[in-house]
Scaffold this active site. Structure first.
Site, PDB file in Angstrom:
ATOM      1  CD1 TRP A 156      -4.025  -7.501  -0.645  1.00 51.26           C
ATOM      2  CD2 TRP A 156      -2.038  -8.394  -0.125  1.00 51.26           C
ATOM      3  NE1 TRP A 156      -3.380  -6.629   0.188  1.00 51.26           N
ATOM      4  CE2 TRP A 156      -2.168  -7.147   0.535  1.00 51.26           C
ATOM      5  CE3 TRP A 156      -0.864  -9.127   0.065  1.00 51.26           C
ATOM      6  CZ2 TRP A 156      -1.160  -6.623   1.356  1.00 51.26           C
ATOM      7  CZ3 TRP A 156       0.132  -8.608   0.873  1.00 51.26           C
ATOM      8  CH2 TRP A 156      -0.024  -7.380   1.509  1.00 51.26           C
TER       9      TRP A 156
ATOM     10  CG  ASP B 109      -1.615  -1.136   1.594  1.00 52.89           C
ATOM     11  OD1 ASP B 109      -1.559  -2.104   0.832  1.00 52.89           O
ATOM     12  OD2 ASP B 109      -2.260  -1.149   2.658  1.00 52.89           O
TER      13      ASP B 109
HETATM   14  C1  FRU Z   1      -3.916  -3.534   2.725  1.00 50.02           C
HETATM   15  C2  FRU Z   1      -3.309  -3.998   4.039  1.00 50.02           C
HETATM   16  C3  FRU Z   1      -3.687  -3.027   5.149  1.00 50.02           C
HETATM   17  C4  FRU Z   1      -2.580  -3.247   6.135  1.00 50.02           C
HETATM   18  C5  FRU Z   1      -1.389  -3.465   5.240  1.00 50.02           C
HETATM   19  C6  FRU Z   1      -0.362  -4.391   5.784  1.00 50.02           C
HETATM   20  O1  FRU Z   1      -3.275  -4.032   1.604  1.00 50.02           O
HETATM   21  O2  FRU Z   1      -3.723  -5.311   4.323  1.00 50.02           O
HETATM   22  O3  FRU Z   1      -4.966  -3.227   5.685  1.00 50.02           O
HETATM   23  O4  FRU Z   1      -2.390  -2.152   6.978  1.00 50.02           O
HETATM   24  O5  FRU Z   1      -1.888  -3.959   4.015  1.00 50.02           O
HETATM   25  O6  FRU Z   1       0.781  -4.420   4.990  1.00 50.02           O
END
Ligand code: FRU
Length: 489
Positions: A306, A42
């Site tokens: 993901w 992110d």
């Molecule tokens: C979104 C997420 C967030 C979390 C982060 C962890 O892609 O799952 O909710 O803070 O990535 O890397």
């Protein structure tokens, strides 16, 4: 503080040892933000501080897989040229020892504050095997950050009897004299939701209410919420996990979209309409926006998904950001277009006017693997038409953008794009009259903007270096009223 500095130093050393070996690898993007080495997800802390744009990102410096999260950091004067900076946050305290998860940044009293989620794994059944809290770090120079005394600033999830410990991704903004925060969370009945908080000083936070909830097919967890006002409407952007496919929609593992309406900041009541997607391609997640000095709303997202195969991992890096996109409101929808600053990259313009295509052809000087195409298509009598890029006939590689006029549907097909995952994604258009396309191709990505940002499709693709061809096709004649091609330098 001492441990934080030590952990940052170690992570920065590892990245600087690894990065030179991969900096020229064939799939490294030329004009997108990527980690110098290791893993990225992110965008975090997208902000404007002391005359520059700052962008942080979820980063695992030690390997190209997700792991305990650090915050990588780049800055830019123009949203086009990005300077790599030292890693800004590392896990170090008992409340964030397993990761500094996503969050945002805000300027206050001339300092830049990072607001992030501290993650700790604990023994327990799924959904209760973690403890998430919200924390602050601060910097005077926008480069070196210290976690504040008094962390965590929010340590308990409200409604602990009905909510799980999934409680993360603070996005903070200022409205009037107060600060507000939205957080993503999940109920014990597997419903995604967004919580609204307020504060006068960033340290002391009051829970206002749950402002939105994912009833129906809206997923079991809402990640990375972002709330802002645009053209008189309140827009809540978020990334719901677990939305099921419906027709041509929602075929990625997780989605990113928005709802619009009006927030009552006193009660936290938010009347809003349905979910709309922000991108109809394969690779777009956890978008974050910021408002810049000119009052523009700008968005970047993680340009991956993901659990998707990432062929660059074999070479020590993974993850990238989209190009920055300008968000505007049109016909009651968000439109996203490349920020105009990207025109700075244009080199060696090739222009054709009123060019007729019938069958399948390549066009002289229109090819490459790092370029922008812009065109207006009059589809005339054709029922199907489109273009292929990153084409290599010898090895049968191509990525196809295919328009079917009767259905008003466009398909992005990466089944023959080279290595990595295949598949198709589709979007419905209002009309194909005078179809406007702006296509950004980089070494392992493509971003297609249709009709001035009405629909956008983003994808990672992993062709060979020879796959540089571009072809146009139509089942009966079409006219390219204009076709521009620029190499992006
Ligand atoms: C979104 C997420 C967030 C979390 C982060 C962890 O892609 O799952 O909710 O803070 O990535 O890397």
């Amino acid at each position: 503080m001492v441990i934080h500095k030590k952990n940052l130093k170690k992570a920065n050393q590892v990245v600087s040892q690894l990065k030179d070996k991969i900096s020229h690898h064939q799939w490294r993007l030329k004009y997108h933000v990527m980690p110098p080495a290791g893993w990225m997800n992110d965008p975090n802390g997208f902000s404007f501080f002391n005359g520059e744009y700052h962008l942080f990102y979820q980063h695992h410096p030690f390997s190209p897989e997700w792991g305990p999260m650090y915050w990588g950091h780049v800055k830019s004067k123009d949203l086009v040229h990005w300077e790599e900076l030292p890693i800004a946050l590392a896990p170090s305290e008992n409340f964030d020892k397993d990761g500094c998860f996503s969050g945002s940044a805000i300027e206050k009293d001339g300092k830049l504050y990072l607001v992030y989620t501290g993650n700790v794994w604990v023994d327990g059944p799924l959904d209760e095997d973690l403890k998430q809290v919200q924390a602050l770090a601060v910097s005077e120079d926008g480069i070196h950050f210290e976690k504040v005394v008094g962390n965590p600033v929010i340590s308990e999830i409200p409604g602990g009897d009905i909510n799980t410990f999934h409680f993360r991704d603070p996005k903070v903004w200022k409205r009037g004299n107060s600060y507000y925060m939205v957080l993503g969370s999940k109920t014990k009945d597997n419903v995604g939701q967004v919580l609204l908080y307020s504060s006068e000083d960033l340290f002391d936070w009051q829970f206002i209410s749950v402002i939105a909830k994912g009833e129906g097919n809206l997923g079991y967890m809402w990640e990375c919420p972002d709330l802002f006002e645009l053209s008189g409407k309140d827009v809540l952007v978020m990334s719901p996990q677990g939305v099921k496919p419906e027709g041509i929609l929602y075929h990625n593992l997780h989605q990113s979209g928005y709802v619009m309406g009006e927030v009552d900041y006193k009660t936290g009541n938010f009347k809003h309409g349905p979910l709309h997607l922000l991108d109809f391609g394969f690779d777009f997640y956890a978008p974050q926006t910021m408002e810049d000095e000119q009052g523009r709303r700008i968005l970047v997202a993680w340009m991956d998904m993901w659990e998707s195969e990432m062929p660059t991992q074999k070479f020590g890096y993974a993850g990238a950001m989209t190009i920055p996109r300008l968000v505007t409101m049109k016909n009651d929808r968000l439109y996203t277009t490349p920020v105009p600053e990207l025109k700075e990259l244009r080199q060696n313009e090739v222009h054709y006017k009123d060019f007729t295509i019938d069958g399948e052809i390549s066009i002289k000087d229109v090819s490459g693997d790092c370029l922008e195409l812009e065109m207006v298509i009059d589809s005339q009598e054709a029922t199907q038409f489109g273009l292929k890029f990153r084409v290599d006939e010898a090895t049968n590689q191509e990525t196809v953008l295919h328009f079917i006029k009767q259905a008003n549907v466009v398909t992005l097909d990466r089944n023959q794009s080279g290595q990595g995952p295949g598949g198709t994604r589709q979007a419905e258009l209002k009309s194909m009259d005078n179809l406007h396309l702006q296509i950004f191709i980089d070494k392992s990505s493509v971003e297609v903007f249709i009709n001035g940002g009405e629909k956008v499709m983003s994808a990672r693709i992993f062709p060979t270096e020879q796959a540089n061809g571009i072809k146009f096709f139509a089942d009966s004649s079409i006219k390219l009223k204009h076709l521009y091609k620029w190499e992006l330098g």
